[in-house]
Design a protein around this motif. Structure first.
Motif, mmCIF file in Angstrom:
data_model
loop_
_atom_site.group_PDB
_atom_site.id
_atom_site.type_symbol
_atom_site.label_atom_id
_atom_site.label_comp_id
_atom_site.label_asym_id
_atom_site.label_seq_id
_atom_site.Cartn_x
_atom_site.Cartn_y
_atom_site.Cartn_z
ATOM 1 N N TYR A 1 0.813 -1.219 0.000
ATOM 2 C CA TYR A 1 0.000 0.000 0.000
ATOM 3 C C TYR A 1 0.849 1.273 0.000
ATOM 4 O O TYR A 1 0.324 2.365 -0.212
ATOM 5 C CB TYR A 1 -0.916 0.033 1.225
ATOM 6 C CG TYR A 1 -2.017 -0.993 1.217
ATOM 7 C CD1 TYR A 1 -3.067 -0.906 0.316
ATOM 8 C CD2 TYR A 1 -2.018 -2.053 2.131
ATOM 9 C CE1 TYR A 1 -4.082 -1.842 0.296
ATOM 10 C CE2 TYR A 1 -3.037 -2.989 2.119
ATOM 11 C CZ TYR A 1 -4.065 -2.891 1.212
ATOM 12 O OH TYR A 1 -5.071 -3.814 1.206
ATOM 13 N N LEU A 2 2.146 1.145 0.271
ATOM 14 C CA LEU A 2 2.994 2.327 0.376
ATOM 15 C C LEU A 2 2.921 3.182 -0.893
ATOM 16 O O LEU A 2 3.063 2.675 -2.005
ATOM 17 C CB LEU A 2 4.441 1.912 0.647
ATOM 18 C CG LEU A 2 4.760 1.444 2.066
ATOM 19 C CD1 LEU A 2 6.160 0.867 2.141
ATOM 20 C CD2 LEU A 2 4.600 2.581 3.062
ATOM 21 N N GLY A 3 2.689 4.482 -0.694
ATOM 22 C CA GLY A 3 2.634 5.405 -1.814
ATOM 23 C C GLY A 3 1.314 5.422 -2.551
ATOM 24 O O GLY A 3 1.111 6.252 -3.443
ATOM 25 N N LYS A 4 0.400 4.553 -2.169
ATOM 26 C CA LYS A 4 -0.897 4.476 -2.846
ATOM 27 C C LYS A 4 -1.973 5.197 -2.033
ATOM 28 O O LYS A 4 -1.856 5.341 -0.820
ATOM 29 C CB LYS A 4 -1.291 3.024 -3.079
ATOM 30 C CG LYS A 4 -0.308 2.294 -4.002
ATOM 31 C CD LYS A 4 -0.713 0.846 -4.215
ATOM 32 C CE LYS A 4 0.283 0.147 -5.141
ATOM 33 N NZ LYS A 4 -0.053 -1.285 -5.322
ATOM 34 N N GLY B 1 -6.541 9.003 1.691
ATOM 35 C CA GLY B 1 -5.214 9.587 1.761
ATOM 36 C C GLY B 1 -4.143 8.626 1.294
ATOM 37 O O GLY B 1 -4.390 7.422 1.108
ATOM 38 N N ALA B 2 -2.947 9.161 1.090
ATOM 39 C CA ALA B 2 -1.815 8.356 0.650
ATOM 40 C C ALA B 2 -1.182 7.641 1.836
ATOM 41 O O ALA B 2 -1.064 8.201 2.924
ATOM 42 C CB ALA B 2 -0.782 9.232 -0.045
ATOM 43 N N PRO C 1 -6.909 6.252 -7.390
ATOM 44 C CA PRO C 1 -5.840 7.061 -7.983
ATOM 45 C C PRO C 1 -5.545 8.245 -7.058
ATOM 46 O O PRO C 1 -6.432 8.703 -6.332
ATOM 47 C CB PRO C 1 -6.459 7.555 -9.306
ATOM 48 C CG PRO C 1 -7.585 6.610 -9.572
ATOM 49 C CD PRO C 1 -8.096 6.186 -8.226
ATOM 50 N N PRO C 2 -4.323 8.734 -7.054
ATOM 51 C CA PRO C 2 -4.005 9.907 -6.206
ATOM 52 C C PRO C 2 -4.888 11.085 -6.535
ATOM 53 O O PRO C 2 -5.305 11.278 -7.681
ATOM 54 C CB PRO C 2 -2.533 10.193 -6.562
ATOM 55 C CG PRO C 2 -2.007 8.891 -7.096
ATOM 56 C CD PRO C 2 -3.169 8.248 -7.793
ATOM 57 N N SER C 3 -5.208 11.893 -5.532
ATOM 58 C CA SER C 3 -6.000 13.090 -5.744
ATOM 59 C C SER C 3 -5.232 14.070 -6.616
ATOM 60 O O SER C 3 -4.016 14.154 -6.560
ATOM 61 C CB SER C 3 -6.355 13.744 -4.410
ATOM 62 O OG SER C 3 -7.047 12.837 -3.585
ATOM 63 N N ALA D 1 -1.979 16.050 -5.572
ATOM 64 C CA ALA D 1 -1.396 15.428 -4.382
ATOM 65 C C ALA D 1 0.091 15.246 -4.574
ATOM 66 O O ALA D 1 0.587 15.003 -5.664
ATOM 67 C CB ALA D 1 -2.065 14.086 -4.087
ATOM 68 N N GLY D 2 0.790 15.301 -3.456
ATOM 69 C CA GLY D 2 2.227 15.060 -3.541
ATOM 70 C C GLY D 2 2.985 15.933 -2.577
ATOM 71 O O GLY D 2 2.441 16.733 -1.887
#
Length: 226
Positions: free
Chosen positions: A92-95, A189-190, A220-222, A225-226
């Protein structure tokens, strides 16, 4: 606040058992061994212990020893299972995940959450509470059945910016007959980390550690996001 489309996902499950009683069994085993040894040392040579009674005590001795070894093996299996769960959770890391939760993480002035229910309410109030249980932000959004998403900008009811941290989401809703409706809440959230706890493997989302079995979907990331 915004309302994107619903999502589907399969829950990730985890099972955690506990090895209680090993030390107690080991203590009973030692006491039994000392008692049996003392009994043999002090028995009357002219009237030794009955063979059947002695056999029964040896059977008890063997059963206690087997129980201790079994508990040790179960404890080893549980540790291996927990390690396996943590290893699996690293996927799940980074997802970006959706996870059932009544808590909300506000990070960098942004908190994403969703509300889902089986029916559209006639009246609804969505409150965000601080750690003392005091309402920080209250709104009355137009909700439909299914999942709807929201982004909190970290502003309170007076328009002031509140501090990043962990908050609570509370939803109160009624139908057209003024009967209460149940709405579930969750966070989006990520995943930035994975931890092991007494509850099993957990992933870090913002300021929260969320049990893996509360994750209901990957998304998918919002945007931005980042």
């Amino acid at each position: 606040m915004v309302t994107p489309t619903p999502i589907n996902g399969a829950p990730a499950q985890t099972a955690v058992a506990k090895t209680a009683g090993t030390q107690s069994l080991a203590g009973d085993f030692d006491k039994f061994l000392k008692l049996l040894t003392t009994q043999l040392q002090n028995q009357d040579p002219t009237a030794p212990m009955d063979a059947t009674q002695f056999t029964n005590q040896l059977v008890q001795f063997a059963n206690i020893e087997q129980s201790i070894q079994m508990n040790k093996q179960v404890g080893t299996l549980i540790k291996l299972q927990q390690t396996s769960q943590v290893a699996a959770a690293t996927n799940y890391l980074g997802k970006t995940v959706d996870a059932d939760s009544d808590r909300l993480s506000l990070k960098n002035g942004k908190g994403e959450f969703f509300i889902r229910g089986d029916a559209a309410p006639k009246a609804i109030a969505v409150q965000i509470l601080d750690q003392a249980g005091r309402p920080v932000r209250t709104s009355q959004p137009n909700l439909e059945a299914g999942i709807q998403r929201f982004t909190w900008d970290g502003k309170n009811n007076s328009g002031g910016q509140v501090a990043d941290g962990t908050y609570t989401i509370r939803v109160t809703a009624q139908d057209s007959k003024q009967q209460p409706l149940t709405f579930n809440t969750g966070i989006t959230g990520a995943v930035s980390g994975v931890v092991s706890s007494a509850e099993g493997a957990m992933v870090t989302v913002g300021t929260l550690d969320v049990p893996v079995d509360k994750i209901i979907a990957l998304r998918p990331p919002s945007p931005g996001a980042g």
